[in-house]
Design a protein around this motif. Sequence first.
Motif, PDB file in Angstrom:
ATOM      1  N   ARG A 189      -2.804   1.575  -1.530  1.00  0.00           N
ATOM      2  CA  ARG A 189      -3.168   2.030  -2.887  1.00  0.00           C
ATOM      3  C   ARG A 189      -2.665   3.445  -3.114  1.00  0.00           C
ATOM      4  NH1 ARG A 189      -7.871  -0.787  -2.453  1.00  0.00           N
ATOM      5  NH2 ARG A 189      -8.992   0.925  -1.487  1.00  0.00           N
ATOM      6  N   LEU A 192       0.954   3.245  -3.952  1.00  0.00           N
ATOM      7  CA  LEU A 192       1.152   2.834  -5.346  1.00  0.00           C
ATOM      8  C   LEU A 192       0.842   3.991  -6.306  1.00  0.00           C
ATOM      9  CD1 LEU A 192      -0.452  -0.735  -5.380  1.00  0.00           C
ATOM     10  CD2 LEU A 192       1.933  -0.109  -5.071  1.00  0.00           C
ATOM     11  N   SER A 193      -0.182   4.773  -5.976  1.00  0.00           N
ATOM     12  CA  SER A 193      -0.556   5.868  -6.875  1.00  0.00           C
ATOM     13  C   SER A 193       0.545   6.925  -6.929  1.00  0.00           C
ATOM     14  CB  SER A 193      -1.882   6.501  -6.445  1.00  0.00           C
ATOM     15  OG  SER A 193      -1.712   7.323  -5.320  1.00  0.00           O
ATOM     16  N   ARG A 195       3.723   6.215  -6.726  1.00  0.00           N
ATOM     17  CA  ARG A 195       4.722   5.647  -7.622  1.00  0.00           C
ATOM     18  C   ARG A 195       4.305   5.816  -9.079  1.00  0.00           C
ATOM     19  NH1 ARG A 195       4.994  -0.639  -7.409  1.00  0.00           N
ATOM     20  NH2 ARG A 195       3.257  -0.480  -8.864  1.00  0.00           N
ATOM     21  N   GLU A 196       3.023   5.582  -9.354  1.00  0.00           N
ATOM     22  CA  GLU A 196       2.549   5.614 -10.734  1.00  0.00           C
ATOM     23  C   GLU A 196       2.573   7.026 -11.308  1.00  0.00           C
ATOM     24  OE1 GLU A 196       1.348   2.963 -12.778  1.00  0.00           O
ATOM     25  OE2 GLU A 196       2.564   1.945 -11.266  1.00  0.00           O
ATOM     26  N   THR A 204      -6.640  12.881  -7.724  1.00  0.00           N
ATOM     27  CA  THR A 204      -7.714  11.999  -7.277  1.00  0.00           C
ATOM     28  C   THR A 204      -8.001  12.219  -5.792  1.00  0.00           C
ATOM     29  OG1 THR A 204      -6.126  10.260  -6.871  1.00  0.00           O
ATOM     30  CG2 THR A 204      -7.281  10.162  -8.953  1.00  0.00           C
ATOM     31  N   VAL A 206      -5.673  12.045  -3.229  1.00  0.00           N
ATOM     32  CA  VAL A 206      -4.785  11.364  -2.289  1.00  0.00           C
ATOM     33  C   VAL A 206      -3.890  12.408  -1.616  1.00  0.00           C
ATOM     34  CG1 VAL A 206      -2.923   9.680  -2.060  1.00  0.00           C
ATOM     35  CG2 VAL A 206      -4.775   9.273  -3.676  1.00  0.00           C
ATOM     36  N   GLY A 323     -11.362 -13.205 -11.128  1.00  0.00           N
ATOM     37  CA  GLY A 323     -12.070 -12.203 -11.933  1.00  0.00           C
ATOM     38  C   GLY A 323     -13.492 -11.929 -11.499  1.00  0.00           C
TER      39      GLY A 323
ATOM     40  N   LEU B  93      -1.815  -0.137 -12.365  1.00  0.00           N
ATOM     41  CA  LEU B  93      -2.812  -0.545 -11.380  1.00  0.00           C
ATOM     42  C   LEU B  93      -4.080  -0.996 -12.109  1.00  0.00           C
ATOM     43  CD1 LEU B  93      -2.448   2.251  -8.679  1.00  0.00           C
ATOM     44  CD2 LEU B  93      -1.116   0.183  -8.990  1.00  0.00           C
ATOM     45  N   LYS B  96     -10.003  -1.576 -11.048  1.00  0.00           N
ATOM     46  CA  LYS B  96     -10.573  -1.483  -9.705  1.00  0.00           C
ATOM     47  C   LYS B  96      -9.781  -0.511  -8.830  1.00  0.00           C
ATOM     48  CE  LYS B  96     -11.251  -4.417  -5.649  1.00  0.00           C
ATOM     49  NZ  LYS B  96     -10.953  -5.731  -5.069  1.00  0.00           N
ATOM     50  N   LEU B 100     -11.014   2.912  -7.141  1.00  0.00           N
ATOM     51  CA  LEU B 100     -11.016   3.085  -5.688  1.00  0.00           C
ATOM     52  C   LEU B 100     -10.173   4.287  -5.270  1.00  0.00           C
ATOM     53  CD1 LEU B 100     -10.879  -0.585  -4.361  1.00  0.00           C
ATOM     54  CD2 LEU B 100     -12.803   0.990  -4.331  1.00  0.00           C
ATOM     55  N   LEU B 101      -9.074   4.520  -6.008  1.00  0.00           N
ATOM     56  CA  LEU B 101      -8.267   5.704  -5.698  1.00  0.00           C
ATOM     57  C   LEU B 101      -9.073   6.973  -5.956  1.00  0.00           C
ATOM     58  CD1 LEU B 101      -4.790   4.557  -6.954  1.00  0.00           C
ATOM     59  CD2 LEU B 101      -5.250   5.569  -4.730  1.00  0.00           C
ATOM     60  N   PHE B 130     -12.448  -5.123 -15.145  1.00  0.00           N
ATOM     61  CA  PHE B 130     -12.288  -4.707 -13.749  1.00  0.00           C
ATOM     62  C   PHE B 130     -10.926  -5.019 -13.130  1.00  0.00           C
ATOM     63  CE2 PHE B 130     -13.976  -4.614  -9.246  1.00  0.00           C
ATOM     64  CZ  PHE B 130     -14.186  -3.256  -9.267  1.00  0.00           C
ATOM     65  N   ASN B 131     -10.400  -6.221 -13.406  1.00  0.00           N
ATOM     66  CA  ASN B 131      -9.138  -6.601 -12.770  1.00  0.00           C
ATOM     67  C   ASN B 131      -7.934  -6.480 -13.697  1.00  0.00           C
ATOM     68  OD1 ASN B 131     -10.017  -7.268 -10.092  1.00  0.00           O
ATOM     69  ND2 ASN B 131     -11.095  -9.000 -10.990  1.00  0.00           N
ATOM     70  N   ARG B 149     -12.914   7.486 -12.726  1.00  0.00           N
ATOM     71  CA  ARG B 149     -12.107   7.813 -11.556  1.00  0.00           C
ATOM     72  C   ARG B 149     -12.520   9.175 -10.996  1.00  0.00           C
ATOM     73  NH1 ARG B 149      -5.768   8.197 -12.471  1.00  0.00           N
ATOM     74  NH2 ARG B 149      -6.385  10.193 -13.333  1.00  0.00           N
TER      75      ARG B 149
END
Lengths: 326, 236
Positions: A189, A192-193, A195-196, A204, A206, A323, B93, B96, B100-101, B130-131, B149
Amino acid sequence: MDFMRPAGALGKYLPVKAVVALGFMLALSIARFNLLDNYIQLVLMLIGINLILTLSLNLVNGYMGEFSVGHAGFMAAGAYVSSILSVRVLASYSPVWVFPCAVLAGGLAAGVVGLAVAVPSFKTRGDYLAIVTLAFSMIVKSVIENIDAVGGPRGFLGMDKLTTLPWVFFWTVAAVWIIRNFIYSRFGRGVLSVREDEIAADLTGVNTRNVKMLAFVVSSFFAGIAGGLYAHLIQYISPGVFDIVKSTEMLVMVYLGGVGSIAGSMIGAATYTVLLEALRPLGIWRMAVMPLLLILLMIFRPKGIMGYREARWLSPSFGRGTGKDK
Amino acid sequence: MTPILEVSGMTVNYGVIAAVRSVSFEVRSGEVVVLLGANGAGKSSILKAVSGLIASSGTVNFEGADIGMVPAHERVGRGVAHVPEGRRIFCNLSVKENLLLGGWVHASKGGVEKDLDRVLTFFPRLKERFNQAGGTLSGGEQQMLAFGRALMSRPKLLLLDEPSMGLSPKLVDYVFSMLSDFHKSGMTLLIVEQNAAMALTLASRAYVLEAGEIKLSGSAAELHDNPLVRRAYLGE
């Protein structure tokens, strides 16, 4: 480390496990009883090796959003280290043990090289990182060319044909499993963050530097593994094999199959490998197909076939209600 | 009350341009402090320097420790959370994954599930989404996600850069009611806001910045009645 742990409950991936077990048995019996033509077996093994390479590059280019064009350098490190080990250092031992150890050592060596590249180059991003990795792969090539002990530009041979279908199958499954679990872990994750939005990732909490290093080292490790498998399949390696064309091939497979997708890497590696074999009658012209493919791809489907999408059986929600999970 | 954040002599330079010139201020525990000022007055730069996104000279004391040299991601672990301008959620993303991040710094110590529950109770809308990918959320929902967040990191000091930007008047009211809830739950807020009228009703104290320097400071009520503030920021 938490990414080594399977992402779900034990029974959840039962169908996937069954297919993997069946595949392994099949690979074993094909190799043992020569059920398939040698050429077909060779192509299958090349698909596996290319898949490992594609996954490795996808981790950096697709999931982390950086741009490496020097992955052939890591492959070369793995190929040379494992070959030297199996031919010179471990030659007196039984090949049953030599081969896995040599390949693993090649991967670890490539991982160390990856770390050495990552430390200085992650001060840069985007285009600059691409240039740094390109320069790195050129350095690797010319270093090998100038070491006479490993054959210099003439190349290195003497490896036994130790790469077999079951071994390729094993390493391919290992690569898919480890990289998949890495991506769906907390560290994944974080990747990915980056990249985003790297600034938002910093905000956050990281540790973006560590996350990028780890992803890069995992990526170069697997490029090295692929190098070891390749060397013991073709039984001849030379600096020319690991040039910019090899790196470009990896890029084509990543962008053909789809960035940020394991299923995409599978499609990309398989399609490209088979296509290249099928076009053999074209002779040298088949190499023109690769850049042409890349151009068409960038125009019509810039993210590739599976871009940022994942097959259901590879995603963490597999086997659960949709879901409802948390 | 002791200040949770104490900034003294903060200077931020962009090349040869000084965006913030030797600014000193403090935020006491449990307070809501607002930074007012025109565009380019240096408000956002101050927040970025406090959260560690940009370098500054001077000292930044958080809970009595100088954090001026601490990298941004470690400041989050100490309890400084920054909701940046434009929200900057991770659009591709899921909700969720975004949340979580946010709990990254506590993930190894556990309790993230509990934080997640708390945030989802606070923002039930996020539970419904959520998803879903963050980018598919409406502006108001994205703001909730950005808040959520930030809350995941268990902040002691929440830095908010233009929380009402780009939202409809109704959502602006909602955002401010949320901020008021954060305040009531004991959180300390440092807010940069264009909507001075709203911000001053929520704040205990405010600072007015002009060209990188603090021109006025005082309690929110005082500044609300100050003719200069009324003319420049409250539209009179």
